[in-house]
Design a protein around this motif. Sequence first.
Motif, mmCIF file in Angstrom:
data_model
loop_
_atom_site.group_PDB
_atom_site.id
_atom_site.type_symbol
_atom_site.label_atom_id
_atom_site.label_comp_id
_atom_site.label_asym_id
_atom_site.label_seq_id
_atom_site.Cartn_x
_atom_site.Cartn_y
_atom_site.Cartn_z
ATOM 1 N N GLN A 6 5.417 9.305 2.685
ATOM 2 C CA GLN A 6 6.861 9.152 2.501
ATOM 3 C C GLN A 6 7.342 7.761 2.893
ATOM 4 O O GLN A 6 8.403 7.327 2.449
ATOM 5 N N CYS A 7 6.558 7.072 3.724
ATOM 6 C CA CYS A 7 6.953 5.743 4.215
ATOM 7 C C CYS A 7 5.748 4.800 4.166
ATOM 8 O O CYS A 7 4.616 5.220 4.397
ATOM 9 N N LYS A 56 14.228 6.673 4.050
ATOM 10 C CA LYS A 56 13.733 7.897 3.411
ATOM 11 C C LYS A 56 14.684 9.066 3.660
ATOM 12 O O LYS A 56 14.946 9.863 2.739
#
Length: 226
Positions: A87-88, A194
């Motif tokens: 996600q990152c 995010k």
Amino acid sequence: METSGVNYVFKCVIVGDSHVGKTTLLGRYMGEPSTSGRVSPASVSRQPFVQKLVHTRGGKTVELKIYDTLGQERYRSLTRSYFRDAQCCLVCFDVNNPSSFEHLIEWMNDINKYIGDNHESRTAKLIVGIARQTMSSYDVPNGLCPRTSVHYCQPVTHDRAELFATQYNVPYKFVNIHDDDDVAMCFEAVVEQKVQELDKEDACLTLGQDSVDLRPGRNGRQSSCC
């Protein structure tokens, strides 16, 4: 790690050339002194990642699982499995090592290959310029290169790094590795990015379910707001 009250669990990967300060950055974030050496916290924990709770400005709690390359980057052997479900992503270079900055193009190509570019990816990205020397050394126009005590190189300017990041539609952050707030903000910034994206998606879904299009000639429910 206690997971009660956690809103999200994110996988965060760190990439960039060898010796730019990735392991030191991770170690500093996990509470190690900047002089602790180059042993990855992930290696010490005997896990592929280390975990830390991040509290966002909006009151969300994120369990961040941070993966270190553990030296694989020197062989350009990072594969899709390393990036999968991230996600990152922090893309790092050493501000006093221009070649590591120039190699960002290759790293961005790898990221786009395995994750996708910003138009199709669900991964929040941040380009990180790491300063590993004390700030006083940056008062000298040509700072000392990190790999040698003989040759000198021109540090990468903030404007140059910002321009590169803008071309890829990715934020840029300068990080003084000796500054606790700088180090923490680096990870917090990509998490906030995010979370904001997910919150926006949730708001769109809620609005899409509950709203009615009142424009002339339309009486159906809207499917989304984005």
